[in-house]
Design a protein around this motif. Structure first.
Motif, PDB file in Angstrom:
ATOM      1  N   CYS A 114       0.857  -1.181   0.000  1.00 57.85           N
ATOM      2  CA  CYS A 114       0.000   0.000   0.000  1.00 57.85           C
ATOM      3  C   CYS A 114       0.896   1.234   0.000  1.00 57.85           C
ATOM      4  O   CYS A 114       0.751   2.114  -0.832  1.00 57.85           O
ATOM      5  CB  CYS A 114      -0.906  -0.019   1.234  1.00 57.85           C
ATOM      6  N   GLN A 173      -5.513  -6.233   4.063  1.00 53.64           N
ATOM      7  CA  GLN A 173      -5.878  -6.577   2.686  1.00 53.64           C
ATOM      8  C   GLN A 173      -4.649  -6.901   1.829  1.00 53.64           C
ATOM      9  O   GLN A 173      -4.788  -7.185   0.642  1.00 53.64           O
ATOM     10  CB  GLN A 173      -6.675  -5.446   2.035  1.00 53.64           C
ATOM     11  N   LYS A 216      -0.071   9.445   1.031  1.00 54.72           N
ATOM     12  CA  LYS A 216      -1.202   8.564   1.353  1.00 54.72           C
ATOM     13  C   LYS A 216      -2.437   9.323   1.792  1.00 54.72           C
ATOM     14  O   LYS A 216      -2.366  10.146   2.697  1.00 54.72           O
ATOM     15  CB  LYS A 216      -0.814   7.595   2.488  1.00 54.72           C
ATOM     16  N   GLU A 231      -2.459  -5.398  -3.595  1.00 52.76           N
ATOM     17  CA  GLU A 231      -1.490  -5.127  -2.531  1.00 52.76           C
ATOM     18  C   GLU A 231      -0.874  -6.425  -2.006  1.00 52.76           C
ATOM     19  O   GLU A 231      -1.585  -7.393  -1.712  1.00 52.76           O
ATOM     20  CB  GLU A 231      -2.166  -4.335  -1.404  1.00 52.76           C
ATOM     21  N   ARG A 278       3.520  -1.078  -7.381  1.00 49.23           N
ATOM     22  CA  ARG A 278       2.705  -0.016  -6.810  1.00 49.23           C
ATOM     23  C   ARG A 278       3.254   0.332  -5.426  1.00 49.23           C
ATOM     24  O   ARG A 278       3.898  -0.501  -4.774  1.00 49.23           O
ATOM     25  CB  ARG A 278       1.226  -0.399  -6.700  1.00 49.23           C
ATOM     26  N   ASP A 296      -2.975  -0.649   5.396  1.00 47.45           N
ATOM     27  CA  ASP A 296      -3.713  -1.685   4.676  1.00 47.45           C
ATOM     28  C   ASP A 296      -3.138  -3.104   4.794  1.00 47.45           C
ATOM     29  O   ASP A 296      -3.199  -3.906   3.838  1.00 47.45           O
ATOM     30  CB  ASP A 296      -3.859  -1.303   3.194  1.00 47.45           C
TER      31      ASP A 296
END
Ligand code: PEP
Ligand code: MN
Length: 337
Positions: A102, A312, A131, A298, A126, A309
């Motif tokens: 993330c 996830q 953020k 992610e 990524r 994050d």
């Protein structure tokens, strides 16, 4: 535009609607059914508000026939858009995969991430350096230092870089380090940012807002296209519904709908779409089966200690296994990964 009059609408009411349509430049075609009178308006003002007609006396409903977006519409480029990101095509037969944490947290983390991403076969890494956190007390990202670290880690492994731009003052900086600029869900309707991004010549990935309809999303895309930046892809990342089990409701159906309405490539983000790592692989598989042109997911070397994050973010072996499965599904729908 089509105006449906109420049953028993009076002639004077019908005439008033005809007059208003004519005033707005429409050619009016009247058709009298056994129950309703229909008024078809052809041509006329491009931008009109159907609600102005809906509230006129005797009107039952009003339907827009022509879409309010033009450059994002399928008809503008029926063959579809293929974006070339330094030799990597997005929107073609090959489904592009983007993976990574993330946020960029530190050099060791992003180097490990780049190894994990490359080993799974994704072409793009990524990682957020700026953020958009719901709380001002949460980790806000490393800024330029993070971008520099990610660029170096990516270059060593031949990966492209995608990262989020949160406001127009960051565009130059992001363009220096990233190959694709991500507009986050919270910024989908930041029209000043979209206008600024329309002036640059860098690929953009526009995420769907958590409460945006597909039409609103395509209208936001129109802002970027209208300024001349055609290197644009969309990203379905889940919308907010009444469901609480998942963080968002991942709208798989948005993928074929966007393909029907628009020529823009669509990327699926099952990570933000579900918010739970056990739900990410099934939704990633579904997205590929549904025709997504790419995935952004992610993954973290130590999700339990991720700065954002973590819940996830997939464990590396989960991501590697998923990539193998996605290749099989892609082949089944006539594509490759
Ligand atoms: C992200 O990609 O980390 C992110 C913040 O996504 P979204 O804008 O979809 O919430
Ligand atoms: Mn995230």
């Amino acid at each position: 535009m089509l105006v449906v009059m109420q049953q028993g609408a009076e002639e004077a009411q019908i005439q008033k609607v005809i007059d208003r349509l004519t005033e707005d430049g429409f050619d009016v075609h009247r058709s009298t059914g056994t129950i309703h009178t229909l008024l078809g308006g052809v041509g006329g003002k491009e931008q009109f508000d159907p609600a102005l007609f809906e509230q006129m006396d005797g009107v039952k409903e009003v339907h827009r026939i022509v879409s309010p977006y033009k450059l994002a519409a399928k008809a503008f480029r029926p063959e579809g858009t293929v974006i070339n990101v330094g030799g990597l095509e997005i929107g073609g037969n090959n489904i592009v995969t983007m993976a990574g944490p993330c946020s960029v947290e530190n050099r060791d983390q992003i180097e490990r991430s780049a190894d994990i991403v490359a080993e799974g076969g994704a072409q793009v890494i990524r990682g957020g350096a700026f953020k958009p956190r719901s709380s001002p007390y949460s980790f806000q990202g490393l800024g330029e230092e993070g971008l520099q670290m990610m660029r170096e880690a990516a270059d060593r492994r031949g990966l492209k870089v995608i990262s989020e731009v949160m406001d127009s003052t960051q565009i130059t900086l992001l363009s220096t380090y990233a190959d694709i600029l991500q507009v986050g869900a919270r910024n989908m309707q930041n029209f000043n940012l979209l206008r600024e991004l329309s002036k640059i010549r860098k690929p953009i990935m526009l995420k769907r807002g958590p409460s945006a309809t597909i039409e609103e999303w395509l209208l936001s895309a129109e802002y970027i296209l209208a300024g001349g930046n055609y290197d644009l892809m969309l990203c379905e990342r889940g919308i907010r519904t009444f469901e609480t089990y998942t963080r968002n409701t991942f709208d798989v159906s948005a993928i074929p709908v966007v393909h029907k309405l628009s020529h823009l490539p669509i990327i699926a983000d099952p990570s933000h779409g579900t918010g739970r790592r056990d739900q990410v692989p099934p939704m990633a598989r579904a997205a590929v089966a549904a025709g997504a042109d790419g995935l952004i997911m992610e993954v973290h070397h130590d999700p339990d200690h991720a700065l954002s994050d973590g819940a996830q973010s997939m464990y590396p072996p989960q991501y590697w296994e998923l990539m193998k499965q996605l290749r099989l599904i892609a082949a089944a729908v006539g594509r490759s990964i």
